[in-house]
Design an enzyme around this catalytic site. Structure first.
Site, mmCIF file in Angstrom:
data_model
loop_
_atom_site.group_PDB
_atom_site.id
_atom_site.type_symbol
_atom_site.label_atom_id
_atom_site.label_comp_id
_atom_site.label_asym_id
_atom_site.label_seq_id
_atom_site.Cartn_x
_atom_site.Cartn_y
_atom_site.Cartn_z
ATOM 1 N N LEU A 22 -8.968 -8.498 3.071
ATOM 2 C CA LEU A 22 -9.989 -7.479 3.358
ATOM 3 C C LEU A 22 -9.364 -6.323 4.123
ATOM 4 C CD1 LEU A 22 -12.924 -6.399 3.689
ATOM 5 C CD2 LEU A 22 -13.054 -7.799 5.773
ATOM 6 N N ASP A 23 -8.933 -6.592 5.331
ATOM 7 C CA ASP A 23 -8.286 -5.609 6.198
ATOM 8 C C ASP A 23 -7.108 -6.302 6.859
ATOM 9 O OD1 ASP A 23 -7.483 -3.757 8.074
ATOM 10 O OD2 ASP A 23 -9.405 -3.622 9.107
ATOM 11 N N PRO A 24 -5.934 -6.261 6.217
ATOM 12 C CA PRO A 24 -5.554 -5.370 5.116
ATOM 13 C C PRO A 24 -5.880 -5.961 3.737
ATOM 14 C CG PRO A 24 -3.653 -6.621 5.821
ATOM 15 C CD PRO A 24 -4.780 -7.038 6.730
ATOM 16 N N ARG B 22 -8.254 4.827 11.905
ATOM 17 C CA ARG B 22 -8.771 3.520 11.483
ATOM 18 C C ARG B 22 -9.426 2.860 12.685
ATOM 19 N NH1 ARG B 22 -5.758 -0.381 10.299
ATOM 20 N NH2 ARG B 22 -6.742 -1.258 8.438
#
Length: 646
Positions: free
Chosen positions: A311-313, A432
């Site tokens: 997802l993140d990353p 971010r």
């Protein structure tokens, strides 16, 4: 008669009555042109032709099922226009008309084309007709929507004569934590979904062959693997310690792709084994220096090590690159890129003072919340010290989701993403952030300043004597007090003490409420494994801030990209949003975080199985060969991404 013609003329010319006019001057009006078009495609006539050995089918054919207000809203016209405009043809296989204004109609069309690309274009056009861009808050009226299903045109003789063809591959999933289940479910379902049209569209499967994936889940403890995959058919489990090189070699040699869901520190040993045996590897973790150093060896071995595929990353990279590359193709320059992501409780589960719950280790989450950060804002580089990170939080609202009262904290070094995405020299803002519900950071900042996250060995805890949470609280909150014998038993007393330590009434009240909720004022013995106040805090947070029963978590990812077109001086604002909730099926809870990490990783494995990723070495999902099909498959699998342009 003349009066009647004059009346008809007026009806057919007036805008609000025009749609009711079926024929005018002896000819069907444009809205009703579908009637002769569909009559030419008579089901009975077609059946007669087939019986006589005459087929009207083209080289490539699909069965399209449409349901909705096809005729009274004239959506059937749009569908037929799309098919014919693309160079395709259609044959009416079945038609059922709704018998009232509220009833829906149903039609089955055999759609054909002699070029597969034309057929794919028709599928895309019909899919957009059935699924127009929707707004989370104000979706289009249901009456104007149609339902679309894509199927296969059955040819009974061929089905009977052709034996079932299956391509077999293998994936080894190492690690049986929460993320494992959705990954295993996806890969185990490939045999079923490989026969579906969207799968064939993305992977170009023109033959009747089906893909079958052998899925093996490996864990240090076999019982964990068995529990994780309970209820998923045809998934194998094995016991594996990755430090046991003989067993690791054995199981890696049996598959085509390895999916490592272990902690990042364990990936290197798995990667080296994959290089030795020439097997692809996928992880959801950040690509660290040790893994990066394996790039040339992986290339020489002819394998791909695909990292940051979660997802993140992961999805964040893919959404960003799609938006940025589309802007660059149109000769635009990215002036601002901002990305926000958070794993949160659903609003119904945000039922504590922090409005937060942990789906992973509180210790890891708290440490991550104290990392220094760096970003670029309007051309200026901003540095945030880790100790001040919580104080730097700002209020944030997602435009499409105004009901969510959120705040945003800077997330580590945003500048490296300018380099990854190729916008470091053109974007004046690169940011971010991590999302939390509003108020979280104020409380966490106060707890941090009070010493709740002090990781040094505590003098009282180090004595080995039994001590309660309440006694520890009194000890470190009153250590600087002179002759202060007032007990810290309740919320009011704790709040007063925090105010004496220099905090405002608002922050003291919210911090005290949190301390009491966690049970830090209770006369309950602290476990001997707690050697610091931080240990004791994490112990209580893990106990009190865990998801219970069928509570849902939530993942929210939101990108905003501002694009300037130098020639026209026009500026566009693009956004992409993912909102996913956890679910509970058959007593099995799958978190949104597990889905949005596990499924992209599994898609990465599938792309390697299908040989859609040609690049070898260590890579992130920053190339079109990865992110374009991966995002499409995510959507087809039910994880929706909403894109908008202003």
């Amino acid at each position: 008669m003349h009066g009647r013609r004059h009346f008809t003329h007026r009806i057919c010319k007036r805008g609000h009555l025009k749609r009711a006019c079926i024929s005018y001057k002896g000819e069907l009006t444009s809205l009703y042109e579908y009637i002769p078009r569909m009559r030419k495609s008579n089901p009975e006539e077609a059946q007669e032709k087939i019986a006589n050995g005459v087929s009207s089918q083209r080289t490539y054919n699909i069965l399209v099922s449409l349901s909705g207000h096809l005729f009274d809203k004239f959506l059937i016209n749009e569908a037929l226009d799309m098919i014919e405009a693309a160079g395709g043809s259609f044959h009416l296989a079945k038609c059922k008309l709704g018998q009232s204004a509220d009833a829906e109609s149903y039609s089955e069309l055999e759609v054909g084309a002699d070029d597969k690309r034309v057929l794919d274009q028709i599928i895309d056009s019909l899919t957009r007709l059935a699924n127009p861009d929707e707004d989370y808050i104000s979706p289009p009226r249901e009456a104007n929507k149609i339902s679309l299903k894509i199927g296969k045109v059955q040819q009974e003789k061929e089905v009977k004569e052709k034996p079932e063809m299956t391509k077999k591959s293998g994936v080894l999933i190492i690690g049986a934590g929460r993320v494992c289940r959705p990954a295993a479910e996806f890969l185990a379902s490939v045999r079923t979904i490989s026969s579906q049209q969207w799968y064939k569209t993305y992977f170009g499967a023109e033959s009747e062959e089906q893909r079958d994936v052998r899925v093996i889940v490996a864990s240090m403890y076999l019982k964990d693997a068995k529990k994780t995959i309970e209820g998923i058919p045809d998934v194998e489990t094995v016991q594996l310690d990755v430090s046991d090189s003989e067993n690791l070699l054995k199981y890696v040699s049996e598959v085509d792709v390895v999916l490592s869901l272990l902690p990042a520190s364990c990936h290197a040993v798995v990667a080296k084994t994959c290089i030795e045996l020439k097997k692809h590897l996928v992880t959801a973790s950040y690509v660290d220096d040790e893994t990066s150093m394996l790039h040339e060896k992986a290339k020489t071995s002819g394998i791909t090590i695909l990292g940051e595929m979660g997802l993140d990353p992961g999805i964040d990279h893919m959404m960003a690159m799609k938006m940025i590359n589309e802007a660059h193709i149109r000769k635009g320059k990215v002036k601002s890129f901002t990305s926000y992501c958070g794993g949160l409780p659903s609003p119904a589960a945000a039922n504590n003072p922090l409005a937060y719950k942990f789906s992973w280790s509180p210790a890891g989450a708290i440490r991550a919340g104290r990392n220094p950060a760096k970003y670029k804002s309007n051309g200026d580089v901003v540095n945030v010290d880790g100790e001040n990170l919580y104080d730097s939080a700002t209020s944030f609202r997602v435009p499409n989701l105004p009901a969510f009262a959120l705040e945003c904290l800077p997330n580590r070094n945003s500048l490296v993403y300018g380099e990854f995405y190729g916008i470091e020299s053109e974007a004046t803002t690169i940011f971010r952030g991590t999302l939390r519900y509003e108020g979280f950071s104020m409380i966490m900042a106060t707890l941090s300043k009070l010493g709740f996250f002090d990781n040094e060995a505590n003098q009282v805890l180090s004595t080995g004597k039994k001590i309660t949470f309440g006694a520890l609280l009194s000890n470190f909150l009153k250590k600087d007090a002179d002759n202060d014998s007032e007990p810290l038993a309740g919320e009011e007393e704790i709040s007063k003490r925090i105010i004496k330590l220099g905090h405002t009434k608002e922050t003291a009240t919210k911090a005290a409420k949190t301390i009491v909720f966690l049970g830090f004022n209770e006369e309950r013995e602290i476990p001997s494994l707690c050697k610091s106040v931080f240990d004791a805090t994490c112990y209580l947070m893990e106990e009190k801030l865990a998801y219970s029963g069928d509570e849902q978590d939530m993942v929210l990812l939101h990108h905003e990209v501002e694009v300037e077109f130098p020639e026209s001086k026009r500026v566009e604002k693009h956004s992409a949003t993912l909102l996913e909730f956890g679910d509970n099926k058959n007593g099995q809870t799958t978190t949104a975080m597990a889905k949005t990490v596990g499924i992209p990783a599994a898609i990465g494995a599938l792309l390697l199985i299908e040989d859609k990723i040609k690049t070898r070495g260590v890579l992130r999902p920053l190339e079109p060969e990865v992110y374009l099909p991966a995002l499409d498959i995510l959507q087809a699998y039910g994880i929706k991404l909403i894109e908008k342009t202003e």
